[in-house]
Design a protein around this motif. Structure first.
Motif, PDB file in Angstrom:
ATOM      1  N   LYS A  23       0.855  -1.262  -0.035  1.00 55.76           N
ATOM      2  CA  LYS A  23      -0.111  -0.189  -0.029  1.00 55.76           C
ATOM      3  C   LYS A  23       0.870   1.213   0.062  1.00 55.76           C
ATOM      4  O   LYS A  23       0.283   2.404  -0.505  1.00 55.76           O
ATOM      5  N   ALA A  24       2.210   1.249   0.362  1.00 53.98           N
ATOM      6  CA  ALA A  24       2.868   2.397   0.362  1.00 53.98           C
ATOM      7  C   ALA A  24       4.405   2.137  -0.411  1.00 53.98           C
ATOM      8  O   ALA A  24       5.216   2.686   0.068  1.00 53.98           O
ATOM      9  N   ALA A  27       7.321   1.035   1.319  1.00 49.49           N
ATOM     10  CA  ALA A  27       8.348   2.363   1.959  1.00 49.49           C
ATOM     11  C   ALA A  27       8.707   1.718   3.480  1.00 49.49           C
ATOM     12  O   ALA A  27       7.873   1.001   4.462  1.00 49.49           O
ATOM     13  N   LYS A  60       5.915  -3.003  -8.934  1.00 49.04           N
ATOM     14  CA  LYS A  60       6.019  -1.549  -9.030  1.00 49.04           C
ATOM     15  C   LYS A  60       7.501  -1.052  -8.548  1.00 49.04           C
ATOM     16  O   LYS A  60       8.319  -0.261  -8.957  1.00 49.04           O
ATOM     17  N   ALA A  64      10.216   2.331  -1.973  1.00 51.00           N
ATOM     18  CA  ALA A  64       9.875   3.858  -2.328  1.00 51.00           C
ATOM     19  C   ALA A  64      10.515   4.742  -1.512  1.00 51.00           C
ATOM     20  O   ALA A  64      10.447   5.893  -1.365  1.00 51.00           O
ATOM     21  N   GLY A  65      11.254   4.245  -0.560  1.00 46.49           N
ATOM     22  CA  GLY A  65      11.984   5.125   0.721  1.00 46.49           C
ATOM     23  C   GLY A  65      11.698   4.924   1.817  1.00 46.49           C
ATOM     24  O   GLY A  65      10.783   3.916   2.041  1.00 46.49           O
ATOM     25  N   SER A  69       5.281   9.707   5.387  1.00 47.20           N
ATOM     26  CA  SER A  69       4.128  10.290   6.663  1.00 47.20           C
ATOM     27  C   SER A  69       4.763  10.287   7.964  1.00 47.20           C
ATOM     28  O   SER A  69       4.473  11.022   8.720  1.00 47.20           O
ATOM     29  N   ALA A  84      17.703   8.447  11.722  1.00 43.87           N
ATOM     30  CA  ALA A  84      18.725   8.294  10.761  1.00 43.87           C
ATOM     31  C   ALA A  84      19.661   7.006  11.324  1.00 43.87           C
ATOM     32  O   ALA A  84      19.841   6.148  10.617  1.00 43.87           O
ATOM     33  N   PHE A 108      10.882   0.982  -8.549  1.00 41.33           N
ATOM     34  CA  PHE A 108      11.572   2.066  -7.664  1.00 41.33           C
ATOM     35  C   PHE A 108      12.448   1.709  -6.489  1.00 41.33           C
ATOM     36  O   PHE A 108      12.048   1.049  -5.653  1.00 41.33           O
ATOM     37  N   GLU A 115      19.150   3.310  -0.595  1.00 43.05           N
ATOM     38  CA  GLU A 115      19.912   2.967   0.581  1.00 43.05           C
ATOM     39  C   GLU A 115      20.259   1.686   0.818  1.00 43.05           C
ATOM     40  O   GLU A 115      21.228   1.133   1.023  1.00 43.05           O
ATOM     41  N   GLU A 135      15.738  12.931  -1.736  1.00 40.52           N
ATOM     42  CA  GLU A 135      15.131  13.669  -0.431  1.00 40.52           C
ATOM     43  C   GLU A 135      15.443  15.230  -0.502  1.00 40.52           C
ATOM     44  O   GLU A 135      14.576  15.608   0.257  1.00 40.52           O
ATOM     45  N   LEU A 138      12.219  16.921  -0.703  1.00 32.61           N
ATOM     46  CA  LEU A 138      11.575  16.820   0.710  1.00 32.61           C
ATOM     47  C   LEU A 138      12.158  17.819   1.763  1.00 32.61           C
ATOM     48  O   LEU A 138      11.854  17.872   2.743  1.00 32.61           O
ATOM     49  N   GLY A 143      19.522   9.620   4.820  1.00 33.37           N
ATOM     50  CA  GLY A 143      19.897   9.530   6.224  1.00 33.37           C
ATOM     51  C   GLY A 143      20.166   7.858   6.553  1.00 33.37           C
ATOM     52  O   GLY A 143      20.403   7.753   7.497  1.00 33.37           O
ATOM     53  N   GLN A 168      16.003  10.964 -11.312  1.00 36.96           N
ATOM     54  CA  GLN A 168      15.645   9.461 -11.091  1.00 36.96           C
ATOM     55  C   GLN A 168      16.453   8.838 -12.449  1.00 36.96           C
ATOM     56  O   GLN A 168      16.438   9.365 -13.433  1.00 36.96           O
TER      57      GLN A 168
HETATM   58  C1  HXC Z   1       5.069   7.004   2.325  1.00 40.19           C
HETATM   59  C2  HXC Z   1       4.530   6.350  -0.035  1.00 40.19           C
HETATM   60  C3  HXC Z   1       5.926   6.421  -0.284  1.00 40.19           C
HETATM   61  C4  HXC Z   1       6.840   6.778   0.945  1.00 40.19           C
HETATM   62  C5  HXC Z   1       4.909   5.948  -2.109  1.00 40.19           C
HETATM   63  N1  HXC Z   1       4.112   5.976  -1.156  1.00 40.19           N
HETATM   64  N2  HXC Z   1       6.022   6.330  -1.512  1.00 40.19           N
HETATM   65  N3  HXC Z   1       4.245   6.432   1.242  1.00 40.19           N
HETATM   66  N4  HXC Z   1       6.363   6.820   2.182  1.00 40.19           N
HETATM   67  N5  HXC Z   1       8.268   6.855   0.458  1.00 40.19           N
HETATM   68  C6  HXC Z   1       2.736   5.743  -1.035  1.00 40.19           C
HETATM   69  C7  HXC Z   1       1.878   7.029  -1.676  1.00 40.19           C
HETATM   70  O1  HXC Z   1       1.589   7.933  -1.161  1.00 40.19           O
HETATM   71  C8  HXC Z   1       0.586   6.228  -2.230  1.00 40.19           C
HETATM   72  O2  HXC Z   1      -0.155   6.017  -1.353  1.00 40.19           O
HETATM   73  C9  HXC Z   1       1.316   4.950  -2.709  1.00 40.19           C
HETATM   74  O3  HXC Z   1       2.184   4.827  -2.102  1.00 40.19           O
HETATM   75  C10 HXC Z   1       1.445   4.841  -4.087  1.00 40.19           C
HETATM   76  O4  HXC Z   1       2.287   5.893  -4.770  1.00 40.19           O
HETATM   77  P1  HXC Z   1       1.845   6.987  -5.604  1.00 40.19           P
HETATM   78  O5  HXC Z   1       2.639   8.029  -5.490  1.00 40.19           O
HETATM   79  O6  HXC Z   1       0.383   7.110  -5.838  1.00 40.19           O
HETATM   80  O7  HXC Z   1       2.415   6.002  -7.074  1.00 40.19           O
HETATM   81  P2  HXC Z   1       3.129   6.894  -8.356  1.00 40.19           P
HETATM   82  O8  HXC Z   1       2.148   8.079  -8.731  1.00 40.19           O
HETATM   83  O9  HXC Z   1       3.147   5.798  -9.185  1.00 40.19           O
HETATM   84  O10 HXC Z   1       4.313   7.582  -8.069  1.00 40.19           O
HETATM   85  C11 HXC Z   1       5.569   6.426  -7.538  1.00 40.19           C
HETATM   86  C12 HXC Z   1       6.435   7.141  -6.831  1.00 40.19           C
HETATM   87  C13 HXC Z   1       6.038   8.053  -5.903  1.00 40.19           C
HETATM   88  C14 HXC Z   1       7.363   8.154  -8.154  1.00 40.19           C
HETATM   89  C15 HXC Z   1       7.480   6.096  -6.228  1.00 40.19           C
HETATM   90  O11 HXC Z   1       5.138   7.502  -4.917  1.00 40.19           O
HETATM   91  C16 HXC Z   1       7.172   8.955  -5.181  1.00 40.19           C
HETATM   92  O12 HXC Z   1       7.714   9.640  -5.376  1.00 40.19           O
HETATM   93  N6  HXC Z   1       7.343   8.399  -3.732  1.00 40.19           N
HETATM   94  C17 HXC Z   1       7.965   8.993  -2.879  1.00 40.19           C
HETATM   95  C18 HXC Z   1       9.689   8.749  -3.219  1.00 40.19           C
HETATM   96  C19 HXC Z   1      10.445   9.313  -2.115  1.00 40.19           C
HETATM   97  O13 HXC Z   1      10.600  10.764  -2.108  1.00 40.19           O
HETATM   98  N7  HXC Z   1      11.081   8.668  -1.388  1.00 40.19           N
HETATM   99  C20 HXC Z   1      12.348   9.047  -0.403  1.00 40.19           C
HETATM  100  C21 HXC Z   1      11.681   9.468   1.016  1.00 40.19           C
HETATM  101  S1  HXC Z   1      12.734  10.057   2.128  1.00 40.19           S
HETATM  102  P3  HXC Z   1      -1.842   6.204  -1.196  1.00 40.19           P
HETATM  103  O14 HXC Z   1      -2.153   5.938   0.287  1.00 40.19           O
HETATM  104  O15 HXC Z   1      -2.018   7.682  -1.634  1.00 40.19           O
HETATM  105  O16 HXC Z   1      -2.308   5.355  -2.217  1.00 40.19           O
HETATM  106  C22 HXC Z   1      13.626   9.016   2.418  1.00 40.19           C
HETATM  107  C23 HXC Z   1      14.926   9.331   3.434  1.00 40.19           C
HETATM  108  C24 HXC Z   1      15.377   8.367   3.978  1.00 40.19           C
HETATM  109  O17 HXC Z   1      13.955   8.000   1.951  1.00 40.19           O
HETATM  110  C25 HXC Z   1      16.518   8.485   5.101  1.00 40.19           C
HETATM  111  C26 HXC Z   1      15.839   8.895   6.546  1.00 40.19           C
HETATM  112  C27 HXC Z   1      16.442   8.963   7.584  1.00 40.19           C
END
Ligand code: HXC
Length: 259
Positions: A23-24, A27, A60, A64-65, A69, A84, A108, A115, A135, A138, A143, A168
């Motif tokens: 669902k995420a 993530a 898919k 995704a990270g 939320s 981190a 993805f 990481e 990152e 955002l 991290g 990407q």
């Molecule tokens: C929470 C996530 C998520 C994430 C996707 N989802 N990535 N939820 N955290 N990282 C959820 C979406 O909110 C959505 O939920 C569902 O997964 C499907 O994603 P969509 O965005 O609708 O899909 P799509 O349009 O096909 O886009 C795919 C995507 C995009 C390009 C991968 O989801 C995306 O950009 N995701 C975030 C990628 C990102 O920025 N990652 C880095 C995070 S920061 P719903 O409920 O709406 O269906 C990080 C820091 C690490 O990783 C270090 C920390 C200390």
């Protein structure tokens, strides 16, 4: 096993850890990170296992990270640092495993997902996968060790390009940069094939190669060569070394026992 977001499968000597939070897009929230860590402990308790493959569920995404939320709740400097550090600990746990770890990147691999792939020894990507460190989009930086591991893997210049532009890249570009080792339509089966080709070899030697490279990257060339010599000394004292050389000289296949 009673995990919410992680599954483990065993195929003979290979363990496959799948991040399964569709669902995420798989993530990594803190629960999932904790489960990955526990799953790895369980895998390592199983003496039959000699290689680990890490992948993501579905078509898919690999991962995704980190969970955005969950991250969005953070405001406190120390709490952020702890998040981190907790993620880094899991990545370090993976990179320090004595067995080979192959990342099967099936889609993805962004942010913390990239990481996670970087914590693996070898990466296989599907042609459709996309990799990146978004990152900064955002207001964050990687991290879970990404600033360090990616720079060590491809050099600061290429790492900074990816981290600062947040772009990407395709599997093909990642292959050209040396971030992924193989591209395969079925990354999981290719990962199994790569794992099989590794585990034919001496398991102690495998763990010593990993240790030499890992520890060497943290030090000078001179100190790294000393580490190499120390580990080489350990290798020649093993039964596996006698088996490997004996088998070569007798023109037969070696049977390593990990002793
Ligand atoms: C929470 C996530 C998520 C994430 C996707 N989802 N990535 N939820 N955290 N990282 C959820 C979406 O909110 C959505 O939920 C569902 O997964 C499907 O994603 P969509 O965005 O609708 O899909 P799509 O349009 O096909 O886009 C795919 C995507 C995009 C390009 C991968 O989801 C995306 O950009 N995701 C975030 C990628 C990102 O920025 N990652 C880095 C995070 S920061 P719903 O409920 O709406 O269906 C990080 C820091 C690490 O990783 C270090 C920390 C200390």
């Amino acid at each position: 096993f009673d995990f919410e977001n992680v599954t483990i499968d065993q195929h003979g000597p290979l363990a496959v850890l799948t991040v399964n939070r569709p669902k995420a897009l798989n993530a990594l929230n803190s629960e999932t990170l904790g489960e990955i860590s526990q799953a790895i402990d369980l895998i390592m308790d199983n003496a039959e296992i000699s290689a680990l493959i890490i992948t993501g569920s579905g078509e898919k995404a690999f991962v995704a990270g980190a969970d955005i939320s969950e991250l969005s709740q953070l405001t406190d400097v120390y709490a952020g640092r702890d998040v981190a550090l907790a993620g880094q600990d899991v990545m370090t746990q993976i990179s320090q495993l004595p067995i080979p770890v192959i990342g099967a990147v099936n889609g993805f691999a962004l942010g913390g997902g990239f990481e996670l792939a970087l914590a693996c020894d070898i990466r296989v990507a599907s042609p459709r996968s996309r990799l990146g460190l978004p990152e900064v989009t955002l207001g964050l930086l990687p991290g879970f060790g990404g600033t360090q591991r990616l720079s060590r893997l491809v050099g600061a210049g290429r790492a900074l390009d990816l981290m600062l532009t947040a772009r990407q890249i395709s599997a093909e570009e990642a292959l050209q940069m040396g971030i992924v080792n193989y591209i395969a339509d079925e990354p999981l089966s290719k990962a199994r094939e790569v794992a099989e080709s590794i585990i034919k070899n001496g398991p102690i030697a495998i763990s010593l190669v990993k240790e030499a490279v890992r520890r060497g990257l943290d030090t000078t060339l001179e100190a790294g060569c000393e580490i190499e010599a120390d580990l080489f000394g350990m290798a020649v004292a093993t039964a596996d070394f006698r088996e490997g050389t004996g088998a070569f000289l007798a023109k037969r296949k070696p049977e390593f026992k990990g002793e």
